[in-house]
Design an enzyme around this catalytic site. Structure first.
Site, mmCIF file in Angstrom:
data_model
loop_
_atom_site.group_PDB
_atom_site.id
_atom_site.type_symbol
_atom_site.label_atom_id
_atom_site.label_comp_id
_atom_site.label_asym_id
_atom_site.label_seq_id
_atom_site.Cartn_x
_atom_site.Cartn_y
_atom_site.Cartn_z
ATOM 1 N N TYR A 296 0.797 -1.236 0.000
ATOM 2 C CA TYR A 296 0.000 0.000 0.000
ATOM 3 C C TYR A 296 0.824 1.278 0.000
ATOM 4 O O TYR A 296 0.273 2.370 -0.076
ATOM 5 C CB TYR A 296 -0.961 -0.016 1.194
ATOM 6 C CG TYR A 296 -1.962 -1.147 1.129
ATOM 7 C CD1 TYR A 296 -2.883 -1.216 0.084
ATOM 8 C CD2 TYR A 296 -1.990 -2.150 2.095
ATOM 9 C CE1 TYR A 296 -3.799 -2.248 0.007
ATOM 10 C CE2 TYR A 296 -2.907 -3.190 2.030
ATOM 11 C CZ TYR A 296 -3.804 -3.235 0.981
ATOM 12 O OH TYR A 296 -4.709 -4.257 0.894
ATOM 13 N N HIS B 292 -8.689 1.708 -5.787
ATOM 14 C CA HIS B 292 -7.896 0.790 -4.956
ATOM 15 C C HIS B 292 -6.428 1.134 -5.138
ATOM 16 O O HIS B 292 -5.975 1.353 -6.271
ATOM 17 C CB HIS B 292 -8.137 -0.664 -5.356
ATOM 18 C CG HIS B 292 -9.562 -1.061 -5.203
ATOM 19 N ND1 HIS B 292 -10.132 -1.293 -3.976
ATOM 20 C CD2 HIS B 292 -10.549 -1.198 -6.112
ATOM 21 C CE1 HIS B 292 -11.403 -1.590 -4.136
ATOM 22 N NE2 HIS B 292 -11.687 -1.536 -5.427
HETATM 23 C C1 DQA Z 1 -7.819 -2.175 -1.180
HETATM 24 C C2 DQA Z 1 -7.840 -3.624 -1.668
HETATM 25 C C3 DQA Z 1 -8.720 -4.458 -0.777
HETATM 26 O O1 DQA Z 1 -8.729 -5.807 -1.222
HETATM 27 C C4 DQA Z 1 -8.225 -4.436 0.650
HETATM 28 O O2 DQA Z 1 -9.082 -5.171 1.491
HETATM 29 C C5 DQA Z 1 -8.021 -3.053 1.145
HETATM 30 C C6 DQA Z 1 -7.425 -2.068 0.270
HETATM 31 C C7 DQA Z 1 -6.818 -1.310 -1.985
HETATM 32 O O3 DQA Z 1 -6.918 -0.085 -1.861
HETATM 33 O O4 DQA Z 1 -5.957 -1.837 -2.681
HETATM 34 O O5 DQA Z 1 -8.275 -2.762 2.312
HETATM 35 O O6 DQA Z 1 -9.107 -1.614 -1.376
#
Ligand code: DQA
Length: 148
Positions: free
Chosen positions: A25, A103
């Protein structure tokens, strides 16, 4: 013309950005993202109202709160609820507003359970895999006029 209002919603665990699985992330914090969104919105003649909720119901409440207002549209990263929440889908549809799904990670390069999004077919567009920058791209796309 008054500034267009965009609501940005971050789902569960996104308050941990910067500390949470940085290899997936990134190291940008949610506060950094919200600040960058506010700056970009200003240059686009808009304002953003950003909120993060860990709870599904709180996210549904925040989505419903846009109804009957002059909110232009939504940018949402529902986090894990992306893959499970009929309630968030229903609330987004109820608003009738354009929604951009964001995402940070490319969910299709990850576990199979992340490949299903319950909102993918009711949103205007989806942005993923660009990390924190995806929010800015989503905002720009939402506010952009048609054409190139
Ligand atoms: C997310 C992807 C999701 O699968 C995960 O549960 C998240 C973050 C992303 O921003 O990549 O919490 O939404």
């Amino acid at each position: 013309m008054s500034a267009r209002r965009v609501v940005v919603l971050h789902g569960p665990n996104l308050n941990l950005l910067g500390r949470r699985e940085p290899e997936i992330y990134g190291t940008t914090t949610l506060a950094d993202i919200d600040r960058a969104l506010a700056d970009r919105a200003r240059t686009l003649g808009a304002t953003v109202e950003c909120a993060q909720h860990n709870g599904e119901g709180a996210l549904v409440d925040a989505i419903q709160a846009t109804m009957g207002t002059d909110v232009f549209g939504l940018v949402i990263n529902p986090g894990g609820y992306t893959h499970t929440s009929v309630a968030i889908r229903d609330a987004l549809v109820a608003t009738g507003l354009p929604v951009v799904e964001v995402h940070l990670s490319n969910v299709y390069a990850r576990e199979a359970f992340r490949h299903r999004s319950l909102i993918a077919d009711v949103v205007k567009a989806r942005v993923m895999g660009f990390g924190a920058r995806g929010y800015l791209l989503g905002l720009e796309g939402l506010l952009a006029p048609d054409g190139v």
